[in-house]
Design a protein around this motif. Structure first.
Motif, PDB file in Angstrom:
ATOM      1  N   UNK A 188      52.852  32.421  27.897  1.00  0.00           N
ATOM      2  CA  UNK A 188      52.978  31.045  28.363  1.00  0.00           C
ATOM      3  C   UNK A 188      53.800  30.957  29.638  1.00  0.00           C
ATOM      4  N   UNK A 189      54.838  31.782  29.743  1.00  0.00           N
ATOM      5  CA  UNK A 189      55.652  31.757  30.954  1.00  0.00           C
ATOM      6  C   UNK A 189      54.868  32.256  32.157  1.00  0.00           C
ATOM      7  N   UNK A 190      54.055  33.284  31.961  1.00  0.00           N
ATOM      8  CA  UNK A 190      53.248  33.772  33.082  1.00  0.00           C
ATOM      9  C   UNK A 190      52.165  32.768  33.465  1.00  0.00           C
ATOM     10  N   UNK A 191      51.568  32.111  32.481  1.00  0.00           N
ATOM     11  CA  UNK A 191      50.547  31.100  32.764  1.00  0.00           C
ATOM     12  C   UNK A 191      51.148  29.919  33.520  1.00  0.00           C
ATOM     13  N   UNK A 192      52.292  29.450  33.032  1.00  0.00           N
ATOM     14  CA  UNK A 192      52.966  28.338  33.708  1.00  0.00           C
ATOM     15  C   UNK A 192      53.406  28.744  35.107  1.00  0.00           C
ATOM     16  N   UNK A 193      53.951  29.946  35.233  1.00  0.00           N
ATOM     17  CA  UNK A 193      54.439  30.401  36.528  1.00  0.00           C
ATOM     18  C   UNK A 193      53.353  30.484  37.573  1.00  0.00           C
ATOM     19  N   UNK A 194      52.164  30.933  37.190  1.00  0.00           N
ATOM     20  CA  UNK A 194      51.085  31.052  38.169  1.00  0.00           C
ATOM     21  C   UNK A 194      50.689  29.694  38.725  1.00  0.00           C
ATOM     22  N   UNK A 195      50.613  28.678  37.871  1.00  0.00           N
ATOM     23  CA  UNK A 195      50.232  27.343  38.344  1.00  0.00           C
ATOM     24  C   UNK A 195      51.360  26.672  39.115  1.00  0.00           C
ATOM     25  N   UNK A 196      52.582  26.747  38.594  1.00  0.00           N
ATOM     26  CA  UNK A 196      53.708  26.033  39.199  1.00  0.00           C
ATOM     27  C   UNK A 196      54.080  26.614  40.565  1.00  0.00           C
ATOM     28  N   UNK A 197      54.222  27.929  40.648  1.00  0.00           N
ATOM     29  CA  UNK A 197      54.597  28.532  41.932  1.00  0.00           C
ATOM     30  C   UNK A 197      53.446  28.454  42.939  1.00  0.00           C
ATOM     31  N   UNK A 198      52.219  28.558  42.446  1.00  0.00           N
ATOM     32  CA  UNK A 198      51.071  28.405  43.342  1.00  0.00           C
ATOM     33  C   UNK A 198      51.018  27.018  43.965  1.00  0.00           C
ATOM     34  N   UNK A 256      47.181  31.214  41.889  1.00  0.00           N
ATOM     35  CA  UNK A 256      46.203  30.502  41.059  1.00  0.00           C
ATOM     36  C   UNK A 256      45.225  31.488  40.412  1.00  0.00           C
ATOM     37  N   UNK A 257      44.926  32.578  41.114  1.00  0.00           N
ATOM     38  CA  UNK A 257      44.030  33.586  40.553  1.00  0.00           C
ATOM     39  C   UNK A 257      44.628  34.352  39.390  1.00  0.00           C
ATOM     40  N   UNK A 258      45.968  34.395  39.308  1.00  0.00           N
ATOM     41  CA  UNK A 258      46.615  35.107  38.203  1.00  0.00           C
ATOM     42  C   UNK A 258      46.425  34.385  36.864  1.00  0.00           C
ATOM     43  N   UNK A 259      46.217  33.060  36.893  1.00  0.00           N
ATOM     44  CA  UNK A 259      46.126  32.292  35.648  1.00  0.00           C
ATOM     45  C   UNK A 259      44.987  32.781  34.755  1.00  0.00           C
ATOM     46  N   UNK A 260      43.736  32.843  35.233  1.00  0.00           N
ATOM     47  CA  UNK A 260      42.662  33.318  34.349  1.00  0.00           C
ATOM     48  C   UNK A 260      42.833  34.764  33.925  1.00  0.00           C
ATOM     49  N   UNK A 261      43.463  35.579  34.768  1.00  0.00           N
ATOM     50  CA  UNK A 261      43.674  36.984  34.404  1.00  0.00           C
ATOM     51  C   UNK A 261      44.604  37.079  33.194  1.00  0.00           C
ATOM     52  N   UNK A 262      45.731  36.370  33.236  1.00  0.00           N
ATOM     53  CA  UNK A 262      46.676  36.387  32.118  1.00  0.00           C
ATOM     54  C   UNK A 262      46.030  35.774  30.875  1.00  0.00           C
ATOM     55  N   UNK A 263      45.339  34.651  31.058  1.00  0.00           N
ATOM     56  CA  UNK A 263      44.735  33.944  29.921  1.00  0.00           C
ATOM     57  C   UNK A 263      43.706  34.812  29.204  1.00  0.00           C
ATOM     58  N   UNK A 264      42.910  35.545  29.946  1.00  0.00           N
ATOM     59  CA  UNK A 264      41.818  36.316  29.357  1.00  0.00           C
ATOM     60  C   UNK A 264      42.260  37.657  28.787  1.00  0.00           C
ATOM     61  N   UNK A 265      43.203  38.332  29.455  1.00  0.00           N
ATOM     62  CA  UNK A 265      43.423  39.746  29.176  1.00  0.00           C
ATOM     63  C   UNK A 265      44.792  40.112  28.602  1.00  0.00           C
ATOM     64  N   UNK A 266      45.780  39.241  28.684  1.00  0.00           N
ATOM     65  CA  UNK A 266      47.142  39.638  28.320  1.00  0.00           C
ATOM     66  C   UNK A 266      47.532  39.164  26.922  1.00  0.00           C
ATOM     67  N   UNK A 267      47.727  40.108  25.965  1.00  0.00           N
ATOM     68  CA  UNK A 267      48.198  39.714  24.632  1.00  0.00           C
ATOM     69  C   UNK A 267      49.689  39.383  24.646  1.00  0.00           C
ATOM     70  N   UNK A 268      50.100  38.596  23.680  1.00  0.00           N
ATOM     71  CA  UNK A 268      51.518  38.248  23.545  1.00  0.00           C
ATOM     72  C   UNK A 268      52.290  39.437  22.997  1.00  0.00           C
ATOM     73  N   UNK A 269      53.536  39.625  23.456  1.00  0.00           N
ATOM     74  CA  UNK A 269      54.397  40.701  22.944  1.00  0.00           C
ATOM     75  C   UNK A 269      55.674  40.165  22.301  1.00  0.00           C
ATOM     76  N   UNK A 270      55.890  38.854  22.383  1.00  0.00           N
ATOM     77  CA  UNK A 270      57.096  38.250  21.811  1.00  0.00           C
ATOM     78  C   UNK A 270      57.111  38.409  20.300  1.00  0.00           C
ATOM     79  N   UNK A 271      58.282  38.698  19.737  1.00  0.00           N
ATOM     80  CA  UNK A 271      58.519  38.807  18.302  1.00  0.00           C
ATOM     81  C   UNK A 271      57.747  39.960  17.656  1.00  0.00           C
ATOM     82  N   UNK A 272      57.188  40.849  18.439  1.00  0.00           N
ATOM     83  CA  UNK A 272      56.533  42.040  17.909  1.00  0.00           C
ATOM     84  C   UNK A 272      57.479  43.231  18.009  1.00  0.00           C
ATOM     85  N   UNK A 273      57.422  44.103  16.998  1.00  0.00           N
ATOM     86  CA  UNK A 273      58.117  45.371  17.162  1.00  0.00           C
ATOM     87  C   UNK A 273      57.302  46.234  18.121  1.00  0.00           C
TER      88      UNK A 273
END
Length: 544
Positions: free
Chosen positions: A352-362, A463-480
């Motif tokens: 979520x932080x990467x998705x938000x960051x791509x739109x906000x900073x763009x 702006x191009x980073x948003x679909x890349x993160x949305x489609x391909x990046x799994x979450x790692x938070x709270x995982x061992x």
């Protein structure tokens, strides 16, 4: 520093992080010591990033090294640090697993110290460049190893905050360097540039003595079949008085060991890894790691940082002193944003932080580009449009500070398998450094030829980073770290957006069940090997 050998729990994690980071909120028993070693190392990294821009414009520096008046020589004198860091990342990639996390960090710090001394004592440009190359080499090793070392010693529940807190030291030192550049601008002579370069050695005085006495990563020890040492370290990380035979320690040990055994059992040739034939998808994970670092650099932070003082002078009309002051103030707000990241990194999640960051900073770059374009067409409105552009760049730094500034370093340390973690971290960090070199080296050309379009280019990237993160990046938070093996082992598709287990912030039940299965499997192995039931296995399984 002998007393560090006796530390455990909270204070052990603290000193591991102090050597790599700096400050943090109160933690429970096992977390405090490992922060210290990470802090000083990452401080050195941030300080080096910020200090040399002030050195390059110092009058005495230009007098001693008149060659830097040539833009190409000026560029390579600065950017050779990134080339050295790239080589250091490659060293960590090939030798990091052999040396171990702690010794690799020591090699990097030693190179940092040698490089800093060569720069301080330079009277000829080749010596300065060699010093920066060696300094950069050490920094490349450290920035590859430090996040891995810390993530392998931290608990999943606070790992993100720990890595971010270690990384915040980078921002603290970057801020310090900018304020030092402003303060020393009022004084001339060699002191104006030799003192800031000499100040680097303060970080060495903190990091090197601490690191000598710190333990090795328990996961690396198990990777090298040093089980007894790993149990001792895991017990120390749990807290004071915890023994290696404690059920909680055995649980952590068995879960890691079974994951390593599964990885070794399923090992495939490098050719199969490169062709995506391995079950744990190491190449895919490496590409995801490198992708986060590429996104960080092509967000334009180095391009903007290099020319913010110039922009404040040319677009808004501020004096050089005021431009330096505002740049230092901007670095302070950037630090505040980085601290805010500590609070939300585990609450919001990496995706979520990467998705938000791509739109906000763009959006910030888009508005800034429009304002600069309008200023070209309407010179009479240059001041208000320049002020609006500057405001967008300041806002960009705040938004970048709690998104792409920190998240890639956390994600990089979490997503890779144990067997490839050191190599993948080195490859990802090498990607960061070589992209930093490219952006820094060619920013001036881009600004001169594209003008406002140069900033629009970065808006398109973001702006191009948003679909890349949305489609391909799994979450790692709270995982061992072992959960990530399950993620890629059980979900071979590169697309993750349709699978809630891969995108939700909370740890999925499937991963909890998989951990229970690993512990049960280890208990059965021990029973078969010894003919008796494993100590505490029933209690461990019951807890899980």
């Amino acid at each position: 520093m002998w007393f560090i050998r006796r530390l455990s729990g909270f204070w052990l994690v603290f000193f591991i992080t102090l050597g790599n980071a700096g400050m943090r909120p109160p933690l429970s028993g096992s977390e405090k010591a490992e922060m210290t070693e990470c802090a000083a190392t990452m401080c050195w990294f941030g300080y080096d990033q910020g200090v040399f821009s002030g050195v390059l414009i110092s009058e005495d520096f230009i007098k001693v090294f008149p060659q830097v008046k040539d833009p190409n020589v000026n560029g390579i004198t600065s950017s050779c640090f990134s080339l050295g860091a790239f080589a250091g990342c490659l060293f960590a990639c090939f030798f990091g697993d052999h040396l171990g996390r702690r010794r690799s960090n020591f090699v990097g710090l030693a190179c940092n110290g040698v490089g800093a001394i060569l720069q301080i004592t330079s009277f000829h440009l080749p010596q300065m460049i060699i010093g920066r190359l060696i300094n950069g080499f050490g920094m490349g090793v450290n920035t590859s190893v430090v996040p891995v070392y810390q993530s392998e010693c931290a608990k999943a529940s606070i790992r993100g905050r720990l890595v971010i807190l270690a990384n915040i030291s980078n921002t603290v030192a970057f801020c310090l360097a900018n304020w030092m550049n402003y303060g020393i601008s009022f004084r001339g002579g060699p002191f104006q540039w030799r003192f800031p370069l000499a100040f680097q050695l303060v970080f060495a005085m903190i990091a090197i003595p601490i690191m000598i006495y710190l333990p090795e990563s328990p996961r690396w020890l198990l990777l090298k079949d040093r089980s007894e040492e790993a149990l001792e370290v895991l017990a120390r990380l749990q807290g004071k008085g915890v023994k290696p035979t404690d059920p909680v320690v055995i649980e952590a040990h068995d879960s890691i060991l079974v994951a390593i055994q599964e990885e070794r059992r399923d090992v495939v040739p490098v050719k199969d890894v490169l062709l995506f034939r391995d079950e744990t998808q190491n190449l895919r994970r490496l590409i995801l790691s490198c992708g986060t670092q590429l996104m960080q650099q092509f967000s334009g932070v180095n391009a903007l940082g290099y020319y913010l003082p110039t922009l404040l002078q040319q677009s808004v009309g501020f004096s050089e002193t005021m431009a330096r002051l505002l740049t230092a103030c901007n670095s302070t707000s950037y630090l505040g944003a980085a601290i805010f990241c500590v609070i939300i990194i585990d609450m919001a999640g990496r995706r979520k932080l990467m998705l938000f960051g791509s739109l906000a900073t763009g959006t910030c770059y888009l508005i800034a580009a429009i304002c600069l374009k309008m200023a070209d067409r309407h010179p009479e409105d240059k001041y208000p449009l320049g002020a609006a552009t500057t405001s967008m760049f300041f806002l960009y730094y705040v938004l970048y500070g709690f998104t792409f500034a920190k998240v890639p370093w956390v994600y990089n340390s979490e997503v890779n398998s144990l067997g490839w973690r050191s190599r993948a971290a080195a490859a990802a960090t090498a990607t960061n450094w070589i992209c930093a070199f490219a952006v820094t080296q060619y920013t001036k050309v881009g600004v001169n030829n594209l003008g406002w379009g140069f900033y629009l280019l970065f808006a398109c990237f973001l702006f191009g980073f948003f679909p890349i993160v949305y489609l391909f990046y799994p979450e790692t938070t709270q995982r061992t770290l072992e959960d990530m093996d399950v993620t890629f082992r059980t979900n071979p598709s590169m697309f993750v957006f349709r699978n809630r287990n891969l995108t939700q912030r909370e740890r999925p039940q499937d991963f909890i069940d998989a951990e229970r299965s690993r512990i049960e499997q280890r208990a059965m192995q021990m029973k078969q090997e010894s003919g008796v039931k494993s100590v505490g296995s029933e209690e461990i399984i019951e807890k899980v």
